[in-house]
Each structure stands twice: as structure tokens, then as C-alpha cells.
Design a protein around this motif. Sequence first.
Motif, PDB file in Angstrom:
ATOM      1  N   HIS A   4      -5.428  -0.125   6.792  1.00 26.75           N
ATOM      2  CA  HIS A   4      -4.366  -0.393   5.818  1.00 26.75           C
ATOM      3  C   HIS A   4      -3.928  -1.863   5.935  1.00 26.75           C
ATOM      4  O   HIS A   4      -3.779  -2.563   4.936  1.00 26.75           O
ATOM      5  N   ILE A   5      -3.770  -2.324   7.174  1.00 25.48           N
ATOM      6  CA  ILE A   5      -3.381  -3.732   7.390  1.00 25.48           C
ATOM      7  C   ILE A   5      -4.455  -4.632   6.789  1.00 25.48           C
ATOM      8  O   ILE A   5      -4.169  -5.598   6.086  1.00 25.48           O
ATOM      9  N   GLN A   6      -5.709  -4.279   7.040  1.00 31.11           N
ATOM     10  CA  GLN A   6      -6.823  -5.096   6.541  1.00 31.11           C
ATOM     11  C   GLN A   6      -6.858  -5.118   5.006  1.00 31.11           C
ATOM     12  O   GLN A   6      -7.063  -6.157   4.394  1.00 31.11           O
TER      13      GLN A   6
ATOM     14  N   GLY B  40      -8.894   7.004   1.812  1.00 31.67           N
ATOM     15  CA  GLY B  40      -9.281   5.599   1.993  1.00 31.67           C
ATOM     16  C   GLY B  40     -10.713   5.299   1.641  1.00 31.67           C
ATOM     17  O   GLY B  40     -11.480   6.169   1.236  1.00 31.67           O
ATOM     18  N   GLY B  41     -11.054   4.027   1.759  1.00 26.43           N
ATOM     19  CA  GLY B  41     -12.428   3.650   1.459  1.00 26.43           C
ATOM     20  C   GLY B  41     -12.638   2.184   1.246  1.00 26.43           C
ATOM     21  O   GLY B  41     -11.903   1.366   1.811  1.00 26.43           O
ATOM     22  N   ASN B  42     -13.632   1.869   0.416  1.00 25.79           N
ATOM     23  CA  ASN B  42     -14.185   0.514   0.279  1.00 25.79           C
ATOM     24  C   ASN B  42     -14.758   0.074   1.620  1.00 25.79           C
ATOM     25  O   ASN B  42     -14.640  -1.086   2.016  1.00 25.79           O
TER      26      ASN B  42
ATOM     27  N   GLY C 251       0.817  -1.220   0.000  1.00 25.10           N
ATOM     28  CA  GLY C 251       0.000   0.000   0.000  1.00 25.10           C
ATOM     29  C   GLY C 251       0.844   1.260   0.000  1.00 25.10           C
ATOM     30  O   GLY C 251       0.399   2.314   0.455  1.00 25.10           O
ATOM     31  N   ILE C 252       2.077   1.165  -0.515  1.00 26.30           N
ATOM     32  CA  ILE C 252       2.941   2.356  -0.584  1.00 26.30           C
ATOM     33  C   ILE C 252       2.960   2.794  -2.045  1.00 26.30           C
ATOM     34  O   ILE C 252       3.562   2.134  -2.897  1.00 26.30           O
TER      35      ILE C 252
ATOM     36  N   ALA D 260      -7.955   4.216   5.326  1.00 24.98           N
ATOM     37  CA  ALA D 260      -8.265   5.390   6.132  1.00 24.98           C
ATOM     38  C   ALA D 260      -7.570   5.407   7.486  1.00 24.98           C
ATOM     39  O   ALA D 260      -7.654   6.396   8.215  1.00 24.98           O
ATOM     40  N   SER D 261      -6.897   4.320   7.858  1.00 23.43           N
ATOM     41  CA  SER D 261      -6.203   4.277   9.150  1.00 23.43           C
ATOM     42  C   SER D 261      -5.168   3.157   9.083  1.00 23.43           C
ATOM     43  O   SER D 261      -5.236   2.300   8.195  1.00 23.43           O
TER      44      SER D 261
END
Length: 638
Positions: free
Chosen positions: A195-197, A246-248, A80-81, A190-191
Motif C-alpha cells: 500500500h505504501i509503495q 490488491g495487485g499490479n 488509498g482509502i 495486498a499488504s
Amino acid sequence: MTHRERILKAIKGEMPDRLPFAPRLDLWYSANFPSGTLPEKYKNSSPDEIARAQGWALHKINPEYQKVRKPEDNLHWALGILSYKESVYGFRFSPDVDIELKQTEGRTKITYHTPVGSVSTTTVYTEEMRKAGVSNFWVEEHVLKGAKDYPVVGYIFENLKLFPDSEDFLKWKAEIGEDGVAFTLGGRAASPMHHIQKYFVDATDFYYHYHDYAKEMQALAESMENFFDQIILLTADSPAEVVFWGGNFDDMITYPSFFEKEIVPWIRKASTILGAKGKYVSCHCDGENRGLLDLIRDSGMHVAEAVTPAPMTKVPIDEYYRRWSDKLTIIGGIPSVLLLQESATEGEFEAYLDNLFRAVAPGKRMILGIADSTPPKAVFERLVRIGEKVEREGRLPLEAGAFRPVTKASLAEAAQRVSTQMVWDEEFRQVQDDVLNGDQVAIQEHIRALLGQGAQPEEILQRGMLTAMEVISERFKSGEVFIPEVLLSARAMNEAVLALGPHLSAAQLGAKGKVLIGTVKGDLHDIGKNLVVIMLRGVGFEVKDLGIDVPALTFVKMVEESNPDILALSALLTTTMPQMKTVIDGLKQKGLRDKVKVIVGGAPVNQKFARDIGADGYAPDGAEAVGLVKKLLFEKRS
Ligand code: B1M
């Protein structure tokens, strides 16, 4: 007023001169351009040229994920980078992180060697995905496999440096000019925990990790705060006006308590800091938001984008507008299925638009768009008609006419919650408790104790475990519990079946029946399908899962080879639904259709579609799938 002024006014909560309309065209365009199926007069045009020629605002919200300036821009997708022309920052790994890259056709494997260990990821992006207009990579190998990987990923993020880089963003913004608003990419999550998820673990395994490695996950999320704080500071000081944050979100995946604990604080932090600098925070809210309505409204986000109302989700547009528009701006509102001939008649399309214009009166904080995006097979003429209606009737303030958004009866119905009560069976209470609590360790001990006391194995299975699992299914159906509870209960069930296995006869173990399941060709969505698998296994069915993107021929071959009682097909995209019929036709051609019952499911699928393609049944969710499979098996055997 220009499109840009209009959109910004709507975002600020002021009243523009008319409703802004900014349809997202990327998916539609990249599917139709290569096949030469764009409208005749736009055969050689770009999406922006088409929008401009039609007088629509440019949709500049999502970065062009596959259009990069240099390979590094999206190379680290599985972490995610990312950095694009739409970004206002670049990134640099710590010099002591060594990156080993192996690329074969469509597949990229990266190993990150750090002073505290190594981790690896593999992503896939095929020619077929490109042709279908898919913009995301598929993460085939996730970075977190076990506890040892957590500190390594933590190290990478703690030592990652972001730096300001707005040069390309400014050029891009200038190209858009007054025809739209350039959103910059803060992050796709969004957090830190979100991000991990989204990136680090398989979508279903995430819930096990969240439970089993709670401490490690928390520590990793803390290591990532540095990354998120840098993004906030860099976007706050950038020339961007609106930040994609973020989202989804979806009330199943980011279920309410998770959303509140792990996501809301960071939306609030970003909105507060960016808001103080005159910027706006926008989140991609394209999922099912029924259970998140209040949490999203009160999260502090300024814009909810890609808002997809009923019939694609459970929340009607009037409810969205009524509950959100005092606090945040909605972008979207027109579900993509309305643009498809096979999903909505001309009459239904027109009626939806009429209703929409009344439902969003007076029209403040509303930017019309296709949610989530214009589908490949959209009837272009319908997009044109939305544009014309906006021109003709979109002057603000809109008049609501006789529209009555919510009736007392519908409110009463919404307020009614089915509460499924457990019928305790004292003899098996501990085992029932273990299933309900998802305790995979205690359940084995309790089963051994019951067996030691002379309890019959089939009684333990039926009266203890299966009754409790049925209760979990019912609670899930009625919205009392969410995915994690179901997954943990089902895992306890599976462990318990292993412990009980040697004591049950083969006939008892296999008595339930065999199910073959998979997500159809072209479709990579698997969260819902996995849930169906887990629930079927949880109540004792033998399930063979063929995974995602399964060709019709593979389904047919596997039916021939493994002779299942039920074939279950999942599809989440309107473009992949026809594959379900291809599978059924394939079974017919091979003379196998009468040997297996075929059931279908997935968000865009419904009963009518199931009937039309000749399936034996449709289930809207995992719990219903269990009931349907039982019913069909009973019919098949009697
Ligand atoms: Co996608 N996506 N996505 N997406 N995504 C949807 C489906 C979409 C509706 C969003 C929107 O428009 N608002 C839209 C489809 C529009 C359409 O065609 N109608 C969409 C799109 C457009 C896309 C891409 C094309 C985006 C892009 O690249 N531009 C792309 C396509 C990739 C591909 O498949 N080729 C894409 C990608 C992704 C992610 C990878 C980011 C991610 C998937 C991660 C994963 O699955 N591992 C994703 C997500 C998360 C979603 C949403 C937000 C959530 C889906 C989900 O998992 N829900 C979704 C929005 C939505 O659905 N409203 C969306 C939770 C899950 C528990 O529910 O899957 O419905 P669901 O399963 C339920 C029931 O449907 C049923 O039981 C389950 C449990 O209750 N069920 C069955 C499912 N299968 C069954 C089988 C059965 C019975 C019941 O057997 C008979």
C-alpha cells in the motif's frame, strides 16, 4: 449452468460445463462511447447490455473507480482509502483529523491536519484522461516526502475506523444476478508495505525511501496493520463471495524478495481467514510475472486475475496453466494486443486462440478474459469470435490434442542464467564496491582518499565507477539484480560524479553525450522510463527528463532548443505508441530529424515498430538503452 455458477465452480477448482468467458469492457467502452465509435447495433447500449446480448459473462472484478456515489468515495485516492458501491465497508477518519480541501479544474489538493503534524496530497483527473477511458487518478503530490511525514500518516491509519456497509453492494450483486460474480474490493494493495509503495511515494522514489527510511517505513507499515485487519474481518463477514486483494504485481516493481517478504504474508493471512469463511481471494496479476511464478502460486491466493501472457509479457499461457492451475484459478489469458489489427493479424489471432484452447486443457481453474482489458481500438469482431469459439469448442474437459507446451530446449534455456562477474581492479576496489553496494556516502570518502593519493580523476571514473556500473547493468539484464540495486548503485554513481566533478575537465564530463527523454502524450507510466534515465546517467550521459504525458510539440521544441544527441521516447500503452510517430513527423516538419537520433522503448514497442515509424533504434530495457545510445553516438560522431 449460469455464468455465475460456471465462474464460481472454476474458482473453487471444480469442473464447470464449459469455459467461462468474461471480457473486461470498461476501458474500451469509455473510449468509444463518447466518440460514437461503438459497434452500430450497440451505439446506445451499456457495457453490461452489450455483454448480455453477446452471451458473455459480466466482468465484475474491478470497481468503477470514477463512478462514485458521493465525492468522499474516491476523494482520498492518494491515501488509498476508498469505498464504492462494490465495497462492503465504509470508513471514518478520526474526529481529530482535520481535512482541508482545495479543488481546481481536474486537480484536488488535500491537507490532513492531525495532532502529530500535517501532510498533503494532490491528485489529477482531467477531462482528457476521462475521454481516454483511464480509471485511475494520477498522484501528482505524494503524501510521503520526508521522514517527518511517516508518523503523521501512521496516525491517520491507526485511528481510521472501518464499519460494515453492504447495502449498495447487495443491490449491485442483485443487478448482476446470474450473469456474473460480484467481486468486492478488499483493497487495491495486498499488504501494508505494498500500500505504501502503490500510494504514498513516487514509484521510483519508493526504492530510495525503502532503503533510506527503513525504520520509519516499517513503523508505518505496522501502523497500517489495523486498517488491513479491519478489511479482512469486514469482508469475511460480508455477503461477498470473492474479494479483490490488491495487485499490479510485476517482477520488476514488486521484485521477488520484496514480494516474498512484504506481500506474501498478507495474501496468506487474507486467504486463510477469508478461506475459512468460504470466501476467495483474488489478486490483480497484470504485470510481468516471470520472476514471481512460484511465489504467486504458493502465496495462498485463490484467484490470479488479469493474467497477461506472452507476447505482452515473458510467460506463455501454457506455462501459466501448467505451473498454477493445480493451486489457483486464472482469469485472463488473452493478451489485449491480440484484439488490435496493427498488433496481430487475423491468422495470429486465430492461432493464439487455437493454442490457448489446447494449452489450458482440461480447462479446470480457467476463466477466459482479455488481459488486462479490451483496448480502445479493439476489433469488436474478434471479441465476438472468442465468444463463438467458447460456445462451439469450450465444453469441458477440453482435449489437449497434440499440444506440447514446453520443450526440453526451452526449459534448458530458461534454466541458463548469465552470471556477470566483476573484474576487480585492486587500485579502485573500494570505489567499485561502493557502486556495487550502492553506498553513496562511503564512495565520496573513498574518492577523496584516492585523489589524495594522486590517482587520476578520469581513471577513478573509468576504471572504478563506470566498470562497476556496467556490471550492475549486465546483472540487471540477466535478472540477477532488480530495480532497487540499480537505483542505489546509480545514486552512488551520481553522488560520486559530483565529488569528482571539480577534478574532471568540462570535456571529460560532457564527453558522453546529451539525451532528451520523456513518456509520450497520453501515457502516465514512468517507472521504466525513470530506470532508463538512471542507467544512462549512471554511465555518464547528460540526461534531460521531460517527464510523463509529453506532447509531441514539446519534444520538438526541446530538441530545437537543447540540441540533444539522442531523443528517447517511452510508451507503455498501445494507444499511445502512435505518438512516437507524431514526434518523428514533427521533427521532420521542422527540419530537425537529421540533427538527432531517435530511439524508442516500452513494453508494447518492438524493433519492427521502431523501423516502421522511422526511429533509429529500439531498446527493450535500460541496459540495452545504454548500449544503443553508445552505438548511435559512435555512428553519429564517426
Ligand atoms: Co498500467 N498498463 N495502466 N499502470 N501497467 C500496463 C502497461 C498494461 C500492459 C497492463 C496489462 O494489460 N497487463 C496495460 C497496457 C495495455 C496496452 O495498452 N498494451 C496497462 C493499462 C491498460 C493501464 C490503464 C489504462 C489502466 C486503467 O486506467 N484502466 C492506466 C493508463 C494510465 C495512462 O498511462 N494514461 C494504467 C495505469 C497504471 C498505474 C498508474 C496503476 C501504474 C503506473 C505507475 C507508474 O508508472 N508510475 C501501472 C502499472 C504499474 C502497469 C504495469 C503492471 C507495470 C508497468 C511497469 O512499470 N513495469 C503494466 C504491466 C506490464 O507492463 N506488463 C501496465 C516495470 C518497468 C520497469 O518496466 O515500464 O516495461 P517497463 O520498462 C522497461 C522497458 O519497457 C524499457 O526499459 C524499462 C526497464 O527495463 N523501457 C524503455 C521503457 N521505456 C523505455 C524507453 C526507452 C528504452 C527502453 O528509450 C528508448
